[in-house]
Design an enzyme around this catalytic site. Structure first.
Site, PDB file in Angstrom:
ATOM      1  N   LYS A   1      -1.005  64.642 -66.005  1.00  0.00           N
ATOM      2  CA  LYS A   1      -0.974  63.791 -67.202  1.00  0.00           C
ATOM      3  C   LYS A   1       0.079  62.704 -67.041  1.00  0.00           C
ATOM      4  O   LYS A   1      -0.161  61.537 -67.362  1.00  0.00           O
ATOM      5  CB  LYS A   1      -0.659  64.639 -68.447  1.00  0.00           C
ATOM      6  CG  LYS A   1      -1.858  65.427 -68.954  1.00  0.00           C
ATOM      7  CD  LYS A   1      -1.456  66.492 -69.980  1.00  0.00           C
ATOM      8  CE  LYS A   1      -2.628  67.416 -70.275  1.00  0.00           C
ATOM      9  NZ  LYS A   1      -2.241  68.653 -70.953  1.00  0.00           N
TER      10      LYS A   1
ATOM     11  N   GLN B   1       2.159  71.265 -74.448  1.00  0.00           N
ATOM     12  CA  GLN B   1       1.215  71.983 -73.586  1.00  0.00           C
ATOM     13  C   GLN B   1       1.037  73.425 -74.055  1.00  0.00           C
ATOM     14  O   GLN B   1       2.022  74.138 -74.271  1.00  0.00           O
ATOM     15  CB  GLN B   1       1.723  71.931 -72.137  1.00  0.00           C
ATOM     16  CG  GLN B   1       0.809  72.563 -71.110  1.00  0.00           C
ATOM     17  CD  GLN B   1      -0.485  71.789 -70.864  1.00  0.00           C
ATOM     18  OE1 GLN B   1      -0.559  70.589 -71.088  1.00  0.00           O
ATOM     19  NE2 GLN B   1      -1.511  72.478 -70.416  1.00  0.00           N
TER      20      GLN B   1
ATOM     21  N   ASP C   1      -3.566  64.987 -79.125  1.00  0.00           N
ATOM     22  CA  ASP C   1      -4.398  66.147 -78.791  1.00  0.00           C
ATOM     23  C   ASP C   1      -5.459  66.402 -79.866  1.00  0.00           C
ATOM     24  O   ASP C   1      -6.453  67.089 -79.615  1.00  0.00           O
ATOM     25  CB  ASP C   1      -3.499  67.395 -78.748  1.00  0.00           C
ATOM     26  CG  ASP C   1      -3.372  68.011 -77.368  1.00  0.00           C
ATOM     27  OD1 ASP C   1      -4.222  67.708 -76.502  1.00  0.00           O
ATOM     28  OD2 ASP C   1      -2.438  68.791 -77.177  1.00  0.00           O
TER      29      ASP C   1
HETATM   30  N1  GUN Z   1      -3.641  73.354 -72.232  1.00  0.00           N
HETATM   31  C1  GUN Z   1      -4.782  73.155 -71.517  1.00  0.00           C
HETATM   32  N2  GUN Z   1      -5.426  72.056 -71.948  1.00  0.00           N
HETATM   33  C2  GUN Z   1      -4.680  71.533 -72.953  1.00  0.00           C
HETATM   34  C3  GUN Z   1      -4.814  70.394 -73.786  1.00  0.00           C
HETATM   35  O1  GUN Z   1      -5.777  69.616 -73.716  1.00  0.00           O
HETATM   36  N3  GUN Z   1      -3.820  70.194 -74.683  1.00  0.00           N
HETATM   37  C4  GUN Z   1      -2.756  71.037 -74.786  1.00  0.00           C
HETATM   38  N4  GUN Z   1      -1.848  70.763 -75.711  1.00  0.00           N
HETATM   39  N5  GUN Z   1      -2.600  72.104 -74.037  1.00  0.00           N
HETATM   40  C5  GUN Z   1      -3.557  72.342 -73.114  1.00  0.00           C
END
Ligand code: GUN
Length: 289
Positions: free
Chosen positions: A54, A98, A121
């Site tokens: 990311k 995350q 998100d």
């Molecule tokens: N863990 C795995 N995929 C994601 C996501 O798209 N957002 C978040 N916050 N955690 C994740």
């Protein structure tokens, strides 16, 4: 018949390029780059990989990346104080914590603490409510990525029968809301659904998000249907989706695993961060983003 294989990797690269170009415009108008903050608690290796990619994609799109790595035993209050700081920081347009968080932390309390207008998100209940009621907000990245692929393949979706397999807050429920908004007739199937093959056989669009390797079989699929495979299952044979690849003999189009939905998620996250920066800076974006 052999299905068209939907190239999510190429579509995501195109989206990232459009976001990068628009990010340069927002930077010029606002005098600062769009900013994305990611919070990683603990050392989970899969999460660390996601967070790294990311961060790299954010920089590549001409945005600012703020990474916060915290120890696994951090207190709830300390994490909440960091979220408060990011909410108040004018350089931060998007915040992502995350998931999953270590067991001792209250995940729902953390998600709810994020400013909904920085919740790129789309997990905050306010954004879930906005999506359900047709208000502007942030949509979770994976289902929005699926919708972009569906529109690219099918154009207008109105009147189509769609079946979403899975009812999670992150994929199944928001996917169903997006398809309702596109005027599809939507069925949400799950582990208690009776005669799933028969339900899937009616569908022009199938979105599979259950996490069971190869569950959707060719004799479940209506000839010509479009199949979107959100599954990522690690098996002895490698990474496989929820849709049996043999469905390509029946479907009209389908996403591969890997290279289908997966690459879309980060591209949409960048897109959401750009949209946030533009909204906060009063910049009007091209509707195509
Ligand atoms: N863990 C795995 N995929 C994601 C996501 O798209 N957002 C978040 N916050 N955690 C994740």
């Amino acid at each position: 018949m052999t299905a068209r294989i939907i190239d999510g990797k190429a579509f995501a690269a195109g989206l990232r390029a459009r976001v990068g170009a628009a990010a340069a415009e927002v930077t010029a108008e606002c005098g600062r780059k769009p900013g994305f903050a990611v919070v990683l608690v603990g050392e989970d290796p899969a999460s660390a990989v996601y967070v790294r990619s990311k961060g790299k994609a954010t920089l590549a799109a001409g945005m600012e990346s703020f990474e916060h790595r915290l120890p696994a035993d951090i207190a709830q209050g300390t994490l909440e104080a960091l979220v408060d700081r990011l909410n108040a920081d004018p350089a931060v347009d998007g915040i992502l914590v995350q998931l999953p968080l270590p067991k001792h932390l209250d995940e729902s309390a953390i998600i709810t603490r994020i400013d909904p207008d920085k919740d790129v998100d789309g997990f905050h209940p306010v954004n879930a409510g906005r999506l359900a009621t047709g208000l502007a907000g942030f949509v979770p990245c994976t289902p929005y990525g699926c919708l972009l692929l569906l529109r690219d393949v099918l154009g207008d979706l109105s009147g189509l029968d769609a079946v979403v397999i899975g009812r999670s807050n992150i994929v199944g429920k928001p996917m169903a809301q997006l398809l309702i908004a596109e005027s599809c007739t939507v069925t949400v199937a799950h582990s208690r659904t009776r005669d799933l093959p028969e339900v899937v056989r009616r569908a022009d669009i199938v979105v599979a998000a259950v996490g069971r390797a190869g569950m959707v079989k060719p004799d479940w699929v209506k000839p010509g249907a479009t199949l979107i495979d959100v599954g990522i299952n690690r098996t002895e044979a490698g990474l496989v989706g929820d849709v049996d690849p043999a469905c390509a003999e029946v479907a009209g189009a389908m996403t591969p695993v890997p290279g289908g939905v997966g690459p879309m998620t980060i591209a949409v996250l960048l897109r959401n961060t750009l949209v946030s920066a533009a909204r906060r800076g009063g910049v009007t974006l091209d509707a195509a983003i």
